[in-house]
Design a protein around this motif. Structure first.
Motif, short mmCIF file in Angstrom:
data_model
loop_
_atom_site.label_atom_id
_atom_site.label_comp_id
_atom_site.label_asym_id
_atom_site.label_seq_id
_atom_site.Cartn_x
_atom_site.Cartn_y
_atom_site.Cartn_z
N PRO A 133 0.96 -1.34 -0.16
CA PRO A 133 -0.41 -0.06 -0.13
C PRO A 133 0.37 1.12 -0.21
O PRO A 133 0.17 2.58 -0.19
N GLN A 134 1.94 1.32 0.39
CA GLN A 134 2.88 2.31 0.60
C GLN A 134 3.51 2.73 -0.79
O GLN A 134 4.69 3.12 -0.30
N ALA A 135 3.30 1.67 -1.30
CA ALA A 135 5.19 1.52 -2.75
C ALA A 135 4.74 2.62 -3.17
O ALA A 135 6.10 3.70 -3.80
N ARG A 136 3.50 3.38 -3.61
CA ARG A 136 3.63 4.82 -4.42
C ARG A 136 4.76 5.80 -3.24
O ARG A 136 4.98 6.92 -4.11
N ALA A 137 4.19 6.10 -2.16
CA ALA A 137 4.82 6.96 -1.67
C ALA A 137 6.46 6.55 -1.13
O ALA A 137 7.31 7.73 -0.90
N VAL A 138 7.10 5.39 -1.33
CA VAL A 138 8.38 5.19 -1.11
C VAL A 138 8.93 5.49 -2.53
O VAL A 138 9.84 6.56 -2.52
N LEU A 139 8.43 6.02 -3.43
CA LEU A 139 8.77 5.93 -4.85
C LEU A 139 8.61 7.67 -5.58
O LEU A 139 9.35 7.58 -5.47
N GLU A 140 7.91 8.25 -4.94
CA GLU A 140 7.38 8.90 -5.37
C GLU A 140 8.52 10.22 -5.27
O GLU A 140 8.83 11.12 -6.34
N PRO A 141 9.04 10.60 -4.36
CA PRO A 141 9.62 11.30 -4.34
C PRO A 141 11.28 11.35 -4.88
O PRO A 141 11.81 12.23 -5.32
N LEU A 142 11.63 9.95 -5.26
CA LEU A 142 12.23 9.47 -5.99
C LEU A 142 12.15 9.32 -7.95
O LEU A 142 13.26 9.38 -8.67
N VAL A 143 10.97 9.98 -7.80
CA VAL A 143 10.66 10.31 -9.51
C VAL A 143 10.77 11.00 -10.03
O VAL A 143 10.30 11.82 -9.56
N GLU A 144 11.35 11.04 -11.04
CA GLU A 144 11.21 12.34 -11.98
C GLU A 144 10.59 12.08 -13.46
O GLU A 144 10.93 10.99 -13.82
N GLN A 145 10.31 12.85 -14.29
CA GLN A 145 9.44 12.22 -15.60
C GLN A 145 8.58 11.50 -15.24
O GLN A 145 8.61 11.06 -16.25
N ALA A 146 8.22 10.94 -14.36
CA ALA A 146 6.93 10.10 -14.34
C ALA A 146 5.74 10.61 -13.99
O ALA A 146 6.21 11.09 -12.70
N TRP A 200 15.33 1.52 -0.67
CA TRP A 200 15.54 1.27 0.32
C TRP A 200 15.37 2.40 1.63
O TRP A 200 14.91 2.12 2.99
N ALA A 201 16.59 3.04 1.44
CA ALA A 201 16.24 4.30 2.03
C ALA A 201 15.11 4.98 2.22
O ALA A 201 14.71 4.96 3.27
N SER A 202 14.32 4.85 1.34
CA SER A 202 13.61 6.25 1.38
C SER A 202 12.25 5.14 1.74
O SER A 202 11.32 6.22 2.46
N GLY A 203 12.37 3.89 1.67
CA GLY A 203 11.47 2.98 2.44
C GLY A 203 11.45 2.80 3.53
O GLY A 203 10.04 2.16 4.51
N GLN A 204 12.43 3.54 4.59
CA GLN A 204 12.64 3.26 6.04
C GLN A 204 11.54 3.68 6.45
O GLN A 204 10.62 2.93 7.85
N ALA A 205 10.77 5.24 6.26
CA ALA A 205 9.67 5.77 6.70
C ALA A 205 8.52 5.11 7.22
O ALA A 205 8.02 5.30 7.86
N HIS A 206 8.71 4.28 5.84
CA HIS A 206 7.37 3.73 5.86
C HIS A 206 7.55 2.25 5.88
O HIS A 206 6.38 1.36 5.54
N GLY A 207 7.81 2.07 7.00
CA GLY A 207 7.91 0.61 7.57
C GLY A 207 8.40 -0.52 6.37
O GLY A 207 7.94 -1.59 6.28
N MET A 208 8.90 -0.56 5.59
CA MET A 208 9.33 -0.99 4.37
C MET A 208 9.84 -2.04 5.06
O MET A 208 11.18 -2.45 5.32
N CYS A 209 10.16 -3.17 3.97
CA CYS A 209 11.05 -4.52 3.86
C CYS A 209 11.33 -5.11 2.98
O CYS A 209 10.84 -4.80 1.88
#
Lengths: 1010, 87
Positions: free
Chosen positions: A781-794, A846-855
């Motif tokens: 469920p948090q996949a988008r939140a994890v990725l969005e800060p890292l993504v440009e031009q999409a 992985w670093a971005s995911g830490q705030a979201h409880g990523m595993c």
């Protein structure tokens, strides 16, 4: 009967100034440099070397070469370097050599299993088929282990082989196997032409029969001098490779010959870091076989006692190693060659107690030479038995009447060695392995080469020139070499050696005679065992018994009696066995025929065959760009095809189940990171890319818009599911096809096959891109939140990038293909970046995911997550006999398509049968019980075998998110059984299950489309 | 080891190739609506002959192309090789 049996005469292979110490069965002995273990033992008067395979009879050395069936020993350098079943005649002596006899307990001289010999009438050939049958259970637990322990060879070391083994290829115009007179003459001829020549010989020193001792002079000099000069010439020639200690053991198609070169077994201290053996695979344009001939033993009662030896072997031991086989010998022969042995031994001071010739009227230069040397020849004489225990003490000689039957009583002649010769058998092994034909030659009583394989020629004794004058051997060898060179296009052969000059032979005596089969015995006599196959303890009586019991084919007789099936493969026994069987069958020898010759000619160590392919070099290991990161975090890996994939990431002492439960929960609750780089990827490009995919896959690709993905299914033409994967349309003329991890190479191969051979007119190019892309799956469920800060031009929003869409953009500044796909049932993305950036982008996500409880999760959690959603794994939930409908994915099959692979087969009535096994879900009544994958399924409870079974479990896991076990299964007419109760018999009783849809979690797909 | 003459690359050792079964097996199209017998013949019936055998090979570790070879199954002698689509 021990002591110094070294003669001052002979010993051409020895360096007498260099004594060596060695050990046999714990006793220390002295030998000389140049000895084999066999010659050194004989020089010390040691004739008892081993115990026989079945009867544990005492055995000695029978032959001087690798054909010896008896003298198998274990050579031990250290615990790991302990090599069993080596032939003492082939083991070169070195200082400090340690050897042990085999198949005896407690000792060689006193072996308790000798009782087998007295019980022999209860253990005839094939006894294990007839006795020890009851009680049935005892065969595996009692009889077979005991029989195997009693019938023995040596014991291999259980430690890893620490030595290095090399392998290489050889390329030449002419390979010559055997460096006897024929091989050397051929090599001298070819060497002069400048062609690349390889000459190999299994012995430490080249020369073959010339080393055994001959009266002949060659090119005006002693044979020994000619040999030395010829070898020097060949060694000096830059175009000749001379390999000694090198056995040609296999003749493969297209003149590829396998050679085993022993590099350091003869050294007291093998050089560290250097290979022990080298396996050559020689690709030769032409091959000349000059493999010589093997002397045949005579078959009479008691012919196996230590001290009974082949006559040619005794001459070899004298002339090569200066060893006397005994002080008082009897020679028993049917061939002229043994006369030379008697003459040489007498000259060395050995008393010839008798020279018995089975022939009634032997004549010729050999006989005359023996008589003029003062040796009494008894003609028309055979042997009816021997006496002695650990060494022969006497032989019973009896006369033959004009019909060849034994006449009169035996005359027991005292002796300490009995030397026999039945003539020689051509070594046609390699010729036959090359699939050359054999021809029976009545004159020499031998199978000789007939039509040969292309580019293969036999010369000399192996070509039937048994006992022939050397000049005929030279003629044949030089002519064969010249022919072979012409076949290679080398017609101009200046400087070739001349038969009339360099190879001029004088004082040579041709030899003839021979005997095949058992020797005549007195009628009605209770004779002892007359051995045919020494190594497998097969007697003449065993062969006769096999025929009496109804065996007719020589191949069956061989298998029943095991004659010729020991490590020597019947080198000394096959022809005698054949003759005895033929006589018993009342048929001629050529009608009965020979058994098949198979490689290896001599046993080859496994180390040499494995070569470099061991340990890390056994097979390639494929690692993804994120492998090191996962390894650093303590991931447990599993092999998938050639890949190493992270199976799970245990934390703080977790076992696999705990880790998988935690990983699954994290994906469902927040977000998981998964390395999907191993996914096979094929880019299908070109104006006809869509048309090609329409023909290959079941789906309709014409309707797939650019920037969209679709689940694709590939069948074989038999209509069964072969592979699956998500396919994305990158542009009008370009598709990104993903395959299963293991299926990538075969899918590409299949696509290429259809493209190249069925539809070559389609303009399509296929490229494997598996290793170009690192694939990072971000699922949850948090996949988008994890990725969005890292993504440009999409734009990752649900509206811009819905489920099964793809886009391009930058991830951490790296150009990426972003697929919105999910194998977990959660909101998910698979980020494809160029492989070299994979580890870096992975760390950033992985670093971005830490705030979201990523595993991070591994393949095991991936399996559970997909099973909760009912997503199949091809090869686990399908087995190569499932149609798309069976697998529950018939929705993917395009309607109104004119063609796709497997389409015709899907029309078959059998593939549309409603009773076929179909994919369903199973829920156990006991939610804690996890079914075993592969379990069978029954419709009725409480059946006893044979049960009526209707399907089996394909996937089964404990689902944390559901708090219970789940299973996928294929069940006959499964989809019509929803809600039914079925039964799964297990080792612990029957498990009751309910049939369900195969989707256990979020069946509406709300989470997927979030 | 066979030395196989690839019509594109020349003679190469067998290690570079993969075997592709009998050559010149015609695959009926779905549109031709083949009979079960025709389809079975394409799918499962192979000559398995003793003697000259036309077979497919792929130079998988070379040019990656499929081609045909005539090989004597009794001697492994290769009489000729030619490109797919040729006779």
């Amino acid at each position: 009967m021990s002591g110094d049996c070294r003669s001052a005469r002979g010993g051409g292979d020895l360096q007498r100034s260099q004594p060596l110490r060695f050990e046999f069965d714990g006793r220390s002995y002295q030998g000389l440099q140049g000895d084999t273990l066999a010659s050194a033992l004989l020089a010390n008067g040691v004739h008892l070397i081993g115990r026989s395979f079945k009867y544990h009879r005492p055995r000695g050395i029978m032959a001087a070469g690798p054909e010896d069936p008896n003298a198998l020993v274990t050579i031990r350098r250290d615990a790991a370097r302990s090599t069993p079943n080596l032939n003492a005649t082939q083991v070169e002596l070195y200082d400090g050599l340690v050897a042990y006899s085999q198949n005896r307990w407690p000792s060689l001289r006193f072996d308790t299993a000798r009782i087998n010999d007295l019980l022999s009438r209860f253990i005839p050939s094939g006894f294990y088929y007839k006795t020890f049958m009851w009680p049935r259970k005892a065969w595996h637990s009692l009889y077979e282990p005991r029989i195997r322990a009693a019938a023995g060879l040596g014991v291999a070391s259980t430690e890893a082989d620490p030595d290095l083994y090399a392998q290489c290829y050889g390329h030449c115009e002419l390979l010559i196997v055997g460096a006897g007179p024929a091989g050397i003459a051929a090599a001298l001829t070819a060497a002069a032409s400048g062609a690349r020549v390889m000459l190999c010989d299994e012995q430490a020193l080249p020369g073959g029969s010339l080393r055994t001792g001959t009266s002949a002079r060659i090119g005006g000099q002693d044979a020994a001098d000619w040999l030395r000069e010829s070898v020097q010439k060949l060694t000096a020639a830059p175009n000749v490779t001379l390999l000694t200690r090198t056995t040609a053991f296999g003749y493969l198609p297209h003149n590829m010959v396998a050679l085993s070169e022993r590099l350091s077994d003869h050294l007291a201290t093998p050089p560290p870091g250097k290979p022990r053996e080298r396996l050559w695979q020689v690709c030769a344009r032409q091959v000349i076989l000059a493999t010589g001939a093997i002397e045949r033993p005579l078959v009479f009662p008691g012919n196996d006692r230590p001290g009974v030896m082949l006559a040619g072997a005794a001459r070899s031991f004298l002339n090569r190693y200066g060893v006397l086989p005994g002080a008082r010998v009897v020679v028993l022969t049917a061939h002229d060659d043994a006369y030379q042995t008697a003459i040489d031994l007498k000259a060395a001071g050995v008393q010839i107690a008798a020279l018995a010739d089975m022939r009634t009227d032997p004549a010729g230069p050999h006989v005359e030479a023996a008589r003029s040397a003062g040796i009494a020849v008894r003609t028309g004489t055979t042997a009816v038995g021997t006496r002695g225990n650990l060494r022969v003490t006497a032989v019973g000689l009896a006369g033959l009447d004009s019909n060849g039957a034994v006449a009169g009583a035996a005359d027991w002649v005292k002796c300490d060695a009995l030397l026999m010769s039945g003539g020689y058998t051509p070594s046609v092994h390699l010729h036959s392995q090359a699939r050359g034909k054999l021809r029976w030659d009545e004159a020499t009583h031998a199978f000789v080469p007939g039509a040969a394989a292309a580019g293969c020629r036999s010369v000399g004794a192996c070509n039937g020139l048994i006992g022939a004058e050397l000049v005929r051997v030279f003629e044949q060898a030089t002519a064969a070499a010249a022919d072979a060179l012409r076949e290679c296009g080398i017609h101009d052969q200046p400087g070739a050696i001349a038969i009339s000059k360099e190879l001029a032979v004088s004082e040579d005596r041709g030899a003839s005679g021979g005997w095949i089969g058992a020797l005549p015995q007195p009628a009605g006599a209770k004779a002892g065992k007359a051995f045919v196959d020494w190594q497998n303890d097969v007697t003449a009586a065993d062969l006769k018994l096999a025929v009496r019991e109804g065996f007719r084919s020589i191949e069956h007789i061989k298998r029943y009696t095991t004659t010729g099936m020991a490590t020597d493969q019947g080198k000394t026994s096959n022809l005698n066995a054949l003759a005895i069987a033929a006589q018993q069958l009342g048929r001629a020898i050529p009608e009965v025929g020979l058994t098949t010759f198979r490689l290896p000619y001599l046993p080859v160590g496994f180390g040499g065959l494995a070569g470099y392919a061991r340990g890390d070099f056994f097979a390639p290991v494929r690692k993804t760009p994120m492998y090191d990161w996962a390894a650093d975090r303590g991931a447990v890996f599993e092999p998938v095809a050639m890949w190493q994939r992270a199976r799970y990431f245990p934390e703080r002492g977790e076992d696999m189940h705990q880790a998988v439960a935690r990983e699954c929960a994290a994906v469902r609750r927040s977000c998981g990171l998964f390395d999907a780089s191993t996914l096979g990827k094929i880019e299908v490009a070109g104006p006809d890319a869509i048309e090609f995919m329409n023909r290959m896959y079941v789906n309709n690709w014409s309707s797939l818009a650019v920037g969209r993905c679709r689940y694709g299914i590939l069948l074989r033409d038999d209509g069964f599911v072969y592979d699956d994967g998500v396919v994305a349309r990158l542009s009008d003329d370009r598709l990104h096809v993903t395959t299963t991890t293991g299926g990538a190479p075969r899918v590409l191969g299949m696509m290429e096959d259809y493209l190249q051979t069925e539809w070559p007119h389609l303009k399509v190019w296929l490229t494997s891109t598996t290793e170009q892309w690192a694939v990072i799956a971000v699922q949850g469920p948090q996949a988008r939140a994890v990725l969005e800060p890292l993504v440009e031009q999409a734009d990752l929003s649900a509206a811009a990038l819905p489920h099964m869409a793809m886009t391009r953009g930058l991830v951490c500044g790296v150009p990426a293909m972003i697929f919105r796909v999910s194998f977990t049932g959660e909101l998910g993305y698979e980020i494809n970046v160029p492989a070299d950036y994979g580890a870096e982008v992975w760390r950033a996500i992985w670093a971005s995911g830490q705030a979201h409880g990523m595993c991070t999760y591994g393949t095991e959690a991936m399996h559970v997550l997909r099973a909760e959603k009912g997503y199949i794994i091809v090869g686990q939930d399908t087995d190569g006999t499932m149609t798309p409908d069976d697998a529950g994915v018939s929705w993917a099959v395009g309607k109104n398509k004119p063609e796709f692979v497997g389409m015709v087969s899907l029309r078959k009535p059998a593939l549309q049968d409603p009773r076929r096994k179909q994919l369903v879900g199973l829920l156990t009544v006991d939610p804690a019980h996890v079914l075993e994958e592969g379990s069978q399924i029954a419709a009725e409870p409480g059946q006893r075998p044979p049960m009526r079974l209707i399907g089996h479990v394909t996937s089964s896991y404990y689902s944390s998110v559901l708090g219970r076990s789940i299973a996928l299964a294929v069940v006959s007419a499964g989809r019509s059984r929803l809600g039914q109760t079925l039964y799964v018999p297990t080792a612990h009783g029957e498990s009751t299950v309910t049939v369900t849809q195969p989707v256990f979690y979020d069946p509406k797909g709300e989470r997927l489309n979030a | 080891m066979l030395i196989i003459p690839c019509p594109y690359c020349g003679p190469r050792p067998e290690l570079e190739f993969s075997y592709g079964g009998q050559a010149h097996v015609t695959r009926p199209t779905a549109a031709s609506n083949p009979s079960p017998a025709e389809w079975n013949a394409f799918q499962y019936e192979r000559a398995n002959l003793k003697g000259l055998h036309a077979e497919r090979w792929r130079h998988i570790h070379g040019c990656a192309r499929f081609f045909n070879v005539v090989r004597d199954t009794t001697t492994d002698e290769i009489l000729r090789s030619y490109r797919s689509g040729e006779k």
